[in-house]
Design a protein around this motif. Structure first.
Motif, PDB file in Angstrom:
ATOM      1  N   GLU A  24       0.832  -1.210   0.000  1.00 37.11           N
ATOM      2  CA  GLU A  24       0.000   0.000   0.000  1.00 37.11           C
ATOM      3  C   GLU A  24       0.863   1.256   0.000  1.00 37.11           C
ATOM      4  O   GLU A  24       0.482   2.281  -0.555  1.00 37.11           O
ATOM      5  CB  GLU A  24      -0.917   0.040   1.225  1.00 37.11           C
ATOM      6  CG  GLU A  24      -2.047  -0.953   1.195  1.00 37.11           C
ATOM      7  CD  GLU A  24      -2.824  -0.968   2.509  1.00 37.11           C
ATOM      8  OE1 GLU A  24      -2.640  -0.055   3.351  1.00 37.11           O
ATOM      9  OE2 GLU A  24      -3.615  -1.910   2.701  1.00 37.11           O
ATOM     10  N   GLU A  28       2.160   2.743  -4.784  1.00 41.62           N
ATOM     11  CA  GLU A  28       1.499   3.949  -5.312  1.00 41.62           C
ATOM     12  C   GLU A  28       2.550   5.049  -5.402  1.00 41.62           C
ATOM     13  O   GLU A  28       3.065   5.502  -4.373  1.00 41.62           O
ATOM     14  CB  GLU A  28       0.340   4.358  -4.390  1.00 41.62           C
ATOM     15  CG  GLU A  28      -0.440   5.552  -4.847  1.00 41.62           C
ATOM     16  CD  GLU A  28      -1.061   5.363  -6.229  1.00 41.62           C
ATOM     17  OE1 GLU A  28      -0.855   6.240  -7.086  1.00 41.62           O
ATOM     18  OE2 GLU A  28      -1.735   4.329  -6.464  1.00 41.62           O
ATOM     19  N   GLU A  30       2.554   8.198  -5.924  1.00 43.55           N
ATOM     20  CA  GLU A  30       2.311   9.481  -5.255  1.00 43.55           C
ATOM     21  C   GLU A  30       2.614   9.426  -3.754  1.00 43.55           C
ATOM     22  O   GLU A  30       2.665  10.465  -3.093  1.00 43.55           O
ATOM     23  CB  GLU A  30       0.893   9.985  -5.513  1.00 43.55           C
ATOM     24  CG  GLU A  30       0.723  10.492  -6.931  1.00 43.55           C
ATOM     25  CD  GLU A  30      -0.569  11.246  -7.172  1.00 43.55           C
ATOM     26  OE1 GLU A  30      -1.441  11.310  -6.269  1.00 43.55           O
ATOM     27  OE2 GLU A  30      -0.720  11.783  -8.279  1.00 43.55           O
ATOM     28  N   ASN A  31       2.859   8.238  -3.203  1.00 42.90           N
ATOM     29  CA  ASN A  31       3.236   8.114  -1.789  1.00 42.90           C
ATOM     30  C   ASN A  31       4.719   8.407  -1.547  1.00 42.90           C
ATOM     31  O   ASN A  31       5.133   8.566  -0.404  1.00 42.90           O
ATOM     32  CB  ASN A  31       2.935   6.699  -1.271  1.00 42.90           C
ATOM     33  CG  ASN A  31       1.461   6.470  -1.063  1.00 42.90           C
ATOM     34  OD1 ASN A  31       0.678   7.401  -0.926  1.00 42.90           O
ATOM     35  ND2 ASN A  31       1.066   5.209  -1.063  1.00 42.90           N
ATOM     36  N   ARG A  48      -4.578   6.039 -10.502  1.00 44.91           N
ATOM     37  CA  ARG A  48      -3.789   5.129  -9.658  1.00 44.91           C
ATOM     38  C   ARG A  48      -2.661   4.480 -10.448  1.00 44.91           C
ATOM     39  O   ARG A  48      -2.750   4.259 -11.643  1.00 44.91           O
ATOM     40  CB  ARG A  48      -4.706   4.065  -9.050  1.00 44.91           C
ATOM     41  CG  ARG A  48      -5.705   4.712  -8.084  1.00 44.91           C
ATOM     42  CD  ARG A  48      -6.237   3.836  -7.005  1.00 44.91           C
ATOM     43  NE  ARG A  48      -5.336   2.939  -6.337  1.00 44.91           N
ATOM     44  CZ  ARG A  48      -4.725   3.206  -5.183  1.00 44.91           C
ATOM     45  NH1 ARG A  48      -4.868   4.372  -4.606  1.00 44.91           N
ATOM     46  NH2 ARG A  48      -3.970   2.291  -4.603  1.00 44.91           N
ATOM     47  N   THR A  49      -1.617   4.136  -9.721  1.00 42.22           N
ATOM     48  CA  THR A  49      -0.423   3.554 -10.318  1.00 42.22           C
ATOM     49  C   THR A  49      -0.709   2.174 -10.897  1.00 42.22           C
ATOM     50  O   THR A  49      -1.384   1.350 -10.286  1.00 42.22           O
ATOM     51  CB  THR A  49       0.691   3.447  -9.262  1.00 42.22           C
ATOM     52  OG1 THR A  49       0.940   4.751  -8.742  1.00 42.22           O
ATOM     53  CG2 THR A  49       1.964   2.880  -9.848  1.00 42.22           C
ATOM     54  N   LYS A  50      -0.170   1.963 -12.085  1.00 43.99           N
ATOM     55  CA  LYS A  50      -0.244   0.669 -12.769  1.00 43.99           C
ATOM     56  C   LYS A  50       0.912   0.624 -13.761  1.00 43.99           C
ATOM     57  O   LYS A  50       1.642   1.596 -13.912  1.00 43.99           O
ATOM     58  CB  LYS A  50      -1.589   0.508 -13.479  1.00 43.99           C
ATOM     59  CG  LYS A  50      -1.877   1.566 -14.526  1.00 43.99           C
ATOM     60  CD  LYS A  50      -3.287   1.420 -15.084  1.00 43.99           C
ATOM     61  CE  LYS A  50      -3.633   2.480 -16.089  1.00 43.99           C
ATOM     62  NZ  LYS A  50      -3.681   3.855 -15.599  1.00 43.99           N
ATOM     63  N   THR A  53       2.174   3.831 -15.990  1.00 42.42           N
ATOM     64  CA  THR A  53       1.878   5.133 -15.394  1.00 42.42           C
ATOM     65  C   THR A  53       3.091   6.062 -15.501  1.00 42.42           C
ATOM     66  O   THR A  53       4.200   5.688 -15.128  1.00 42.42           O
ATOM     67  CB  THR A  53       1.485   4.986 -13.898  1.00 42.42           C
ATOM     68  OG1 THR A  53       0.274   4.258 -13.817  1.00 42.42           O
ATOM     69  CG2 THR A  53       1.309   6.338 -13.227  1.00 42.42           C
ATOM     70  N   TYR A  75       5.184  -3.663 -12.982  1.00 45.83           N
ATOM     71  CA  TYR A  75       4.244  -3.510 -11.874  1.00 45.83           C
ATOM     72  C   TYR A  75       3.559  -4.841 -11.634  1.00 45.83           C
ATOM     73  O   TYR A  75       2.723  -5.279 -12.414  1.00 45.83           O
ATOM     74  CB  TYR A  75       3.215  -2.428 -12.233  1.00 45.83           C
ATOM     75  CG  TYR A  75       2.281  -2.045 -11.117  1.00 45.83           C
ATOM     76  CD1 TYR A  75       2.658  -1.112 -10.165  1.00 45.83           C
ATOM     77  CD2 TYR A  75       1.010  -2.600 -11.030  1.00 45.83           C
ATOM     78  CE1 TYR A  75       1.800  -0.740  -9.147  1.00 45.83           C
ATOM     79  CE2 TYR A  75       0.138  -2.236 -10.012  1.00 45.83           C
ATOM     80  CZ  TYR A  75       0.541  -1.294  -9.075  1.00 45.83           C
ATOM     81  OH  TYR A  75      -0.312  -0.924  -8.070  1.00 45.83           O
TER      82      TYR A  75
END
Length: 159
Positions: A24, A28, A30-31, A48-50, A53, A75
């Protein structure tokens, strides 16, 4: 002839939290500002990340800021995320069940970069940030700091 890749660092840490909790945090893009000391801002393009991206990133070390872009090139949810910066540097996190069993995670982080990029960091950015020694120590410290921050975040969530 393809650029030779150089492993510029590799580190790992044991975390007392399940793989899903650690994922989690690292899965991602952006974390990243929550745990990466040189990453100040990340904006993922397209939600969301995939795999595939793209992100726009703002980095800082000392008084030096620099923008980058990166693309998620590998990913595998819960197992691996790899970001390729436009410089050709590849930043990778790999997760696996830890030595303590189902409630633990081994998190490995490494960066592979083309030899010319390593040279750029050694000869240009390192001088702008106080010299190669200081710059390299900053990167090494940043990797260790990142892993420790991820560990703290994950273990706090698992309580």
């Amino acid at each position: 002839m393809a650029n030779k890749k150089v492993r510029s660092f590799e580190s790992e840490i044991e975390i007392n939290a399940p793989v899903s909790t650690v994922w989690e945090i690292v899965g991602e893009v952006e974390n990243a500002p929550k745990w990466a000391p040189t990453t100040k801002k990340v904006r993922a393009l397209g939600g969301r990340t995939k795999n595939g991206t793209w992100s726009l990133n703002l980095n800082k070390q000392g008084r030096v800021f620099w923008p980058t872009t990166s693309k998620v090139v590998d990913y595998v949810p819960g197992r691996r995320i790899s970001n390729m910066a436009t410089s050709g540097s590849e930043w990778v996190f790999e997760l696996s069940e830890g030595a303590g069993g189902a409630g633990t995670t081994t998190l490995k982080q490494y960066r592979d970069a083309p030899a010319p990029v390593v040279s750029l960091f050694e000869n240009v950015l390192s001088k702008a940030t106080g010299g190669e020694d200081k710059f390299s120590k900053g990167l090494d410290k940043g990797v260790d700091s990142s892993l420790k921050r991820i560990k703290a975040l994950a273990e706090q969530r698992s309580v």
